[in-house]
Motif scaffolding. Structure first.
Motif, short mmCIF file in Angstrom:
data_model
loop_
_atom_site.label_atom_id
_atom_site.label_comp_id
_atom_site.label_asym_id
_atom_site.label_seq_id
_atom_site.Cartn_x
_atom_site.Cartn_y
_atom_site.Cartn_z
N GLY A 184 -1.63 34.34 44.60
CA GLY A 184 -1.96 33.10 43.90
C GLY A 184 -2.13 31.93 44.84
N ALA A 185 -2.24 30.74 44.25
CA ALA A 185 -2.58 29.55 45.02
C ALA A 185 -1.33 28.90 45.63
N ILE A 186 -1.53 28.24 46.76
CA ILE A 186 -0.50 27.40 47.35
C ILE A 186 -0.43 26.11 46.54
N GLN A 187 0.78 25.74 46.08
CA GLN A 187 0.93 24.61 45.17
C GLN A 187 2.10 23.73 45.60
N PRO A 188 1.84 22.48 45.96
CA PRO A 188 2.95 21.57 46.26
C PRO A 188 3.92 21.48 45.09
N GLY A 189 5.20 21.55 45.39
CA GLY A 189 6.23 21.47 44.36
C GLY A 189 6.60 22.80 43.73
N HIS A 190 5.83 23.84 44.01
CA HIS A 190 6.14 25.16 43.44
C HIS A 190 7.35 25.75 44.16
N PRO A 191 8.23 26.45 43.44
CA PRO A 191 9.46 26.95 44.09
C PRO A 191 9.22 27.96 45.21
N THR A 192 8.13 28.73 45.15
CA THR A 192 7.86 29.71 46.20
C THR A 192 6.55 29.45 46.94
N HIS A 193 5.63 28.69 46.32
CA HIS A 193 4.30 28.51 46.90
C HIS A 193 4.06 27.11 47.46
N ASP A 194 5.10 26.29 47.50
CA ASP A 194 4.98 24.98 48.14
C ASP A 194 4.76 25.17 49.64
N PRO A 195 3.88 24.37 50.26
CA PRO A 195 3.63 24.54 51.70
C PRO A 195 4.89 24.50 52.56
N GLY A 196 5.81 23.60 52.24
CA GLY A 196 7.03 23.52 53.02
C GLY A 196 7.90 24.76 52.89
N VAL A 197 7.95 25.31 51.67
CA VAL A 197 8.71 26.54 51.45
C VAL A 197 8.08 27.69 52.22
N LEU A 198 6.75 27.79 52.16
CA LEU A 198 6.06 28.86 52.87
C LEU A 198 6.22 28.73 54.38
N ALA A 199 6.20 27.48 54.86
CA ALA A 199 6.43 27.26 56.29
C ALA A 199 7.82 27.73 56.69
N GLY A 200 8.80 27.49 55.82
CA GLY A 200 10.14 27.98 56.08
C GLY A 200 10.20 29.50 56.11
N THR A 201 9.45 30.13 55.23
CA THR A 201 9.39 31.59 55.21
C THR A 201 8.79 32.12 56.51
N LEU A 202 7.74 31.47 56.99
CA LEU A 202 7.13 31.89 58.26
C LEU A 202 8.10 31.68 59.42
N TRP A 203 8.87 30.61 59.39
CA TRP A 203 9.88 30.40 60.43
C TRP A 203 10.90 31.54 60.40
N THR A 204 11.32 31.96 59.20
CA THR A 204 12.27 33.05 59.07
C THR A 204 11.69 34.36 59.59
N ILE A 205 10.42 34.62 59.29
CA ILE A 205 9.77 35.82 59.83
C ILE A 205 9.80 35.79 61.35
N HIS A 206 9.53 34.63 61.92
CA HIS A 206 9.54 34.48 63.38
C HIS A 206 10.93 34.71 63.96
N THR A 207 11.95 34.17 63.34
CA THR A 207 13.29 34.24 63.91
C THR A 207 14.01 35.54 63.59
#
Length: 221
Positions: A184-207
């Motif tokens: 689905g779409a990236i959506q500001p304010g969404h609990p899982t699809h907010d850009p900041g949340v997704l950025a945090g997920t990518l940081w976790t994948i990296h670490t």
């Protein structure tokens, strides 16, 4: 200082990833086609204390992509993290019976040849560091083909296969390869699809450097 290169950088997910990794001390190389927009995004990030610079390139033009990544490494520092997430073009999102050979050729250039070009450019630097991370970001069709968006379904399948093979081949060299699937779409304010949340997920994948594939949310049944 090492660098994260964000291929497909824009004001949504790209900017959020830049801020997340920048807060951890990474310099940020922003890569997309429009230099003016990149310069504005870099200025916004710099105002927030992030070292950032834009490099214009088209992922379907290997020479421009190589030049951008090479310039970023020389000016900002060795690229330790590569994030590949350009937004698919409209012609890749047609129904399967309307999708032409030209559409598929372009989609493969975008989602397979582009990543291969980028990885081959940054891998020597990661090897010199003794560590690295390659992050692939795809929509739901990267995990389940969708006949409504045939171009991305075909090309994302190739990108996913390439990324998974890299995950296995590079693990012994301490280079982690991970894929984030965003249904689905990236959506500001969404609990899982907010850009900041997704950025945090990518940081976790990296670490965390765990399994190859992570889902931002469950695929619809």
């Amino acid at each position: 200082m090492t660098t994260i290169a964000i291929v497909g950088a824009g004001p949504g997910l790209g900017a959020a990833v830049a801020r997340r990794f920048g807060a951890e001390g990474f310099a940020v190389a922003l890569i997309s086609r429009n230099q003016k927009r990149l310069d504005q995004l870099a200025a916004d990030l710099q105002a927030d204390g992030v070292t950032a610079r834009g490099y214009a390139a088209d992922v379907r033009d290997p020479e421009s992509l190589v030049a951008a990544l090479g310039g970023a490494s020389e000016e900002l520092g060795t690229i330790e993290v590569l994030e590949y997430s350009p937004i698919p073009q409209r012609e890749f999102l047609r129904p399967v019976l309307e999708t032409t050979v030209d559409d598929l050729t372009a989609a493969v250039e975008f989602s397979v040849l582009g990543p291969v070009t980028a990885v081959q450019q940054v891998l020597p630097g990661m090897r010199s560091l003794g560590r690295g991370t390659v992050l692939f970001v795809n929509g739901g069709s990267g995990a389940r083909p969708n006949p409504a968006v045939a171009g991305t379904s075909v090309a994302f399948a190739g990108e996913s296969a390439y990324a998974r093979m890299l995950h296995d081949a590079l693990a012994p060299e301490n280079v982690h390869v991970g894929q984030l699937i965003i249904p689905g779409a990236i959506q500001p304010g969404h609990p899982t699809h907010d850009p900041g949340v997704l950025a945090g997920t990518l940081w976790t994948i990296h670490t965390d450097r765990g399994e190859f594939r992570t889902f931002a949310d469950q695929l619809d049944a």
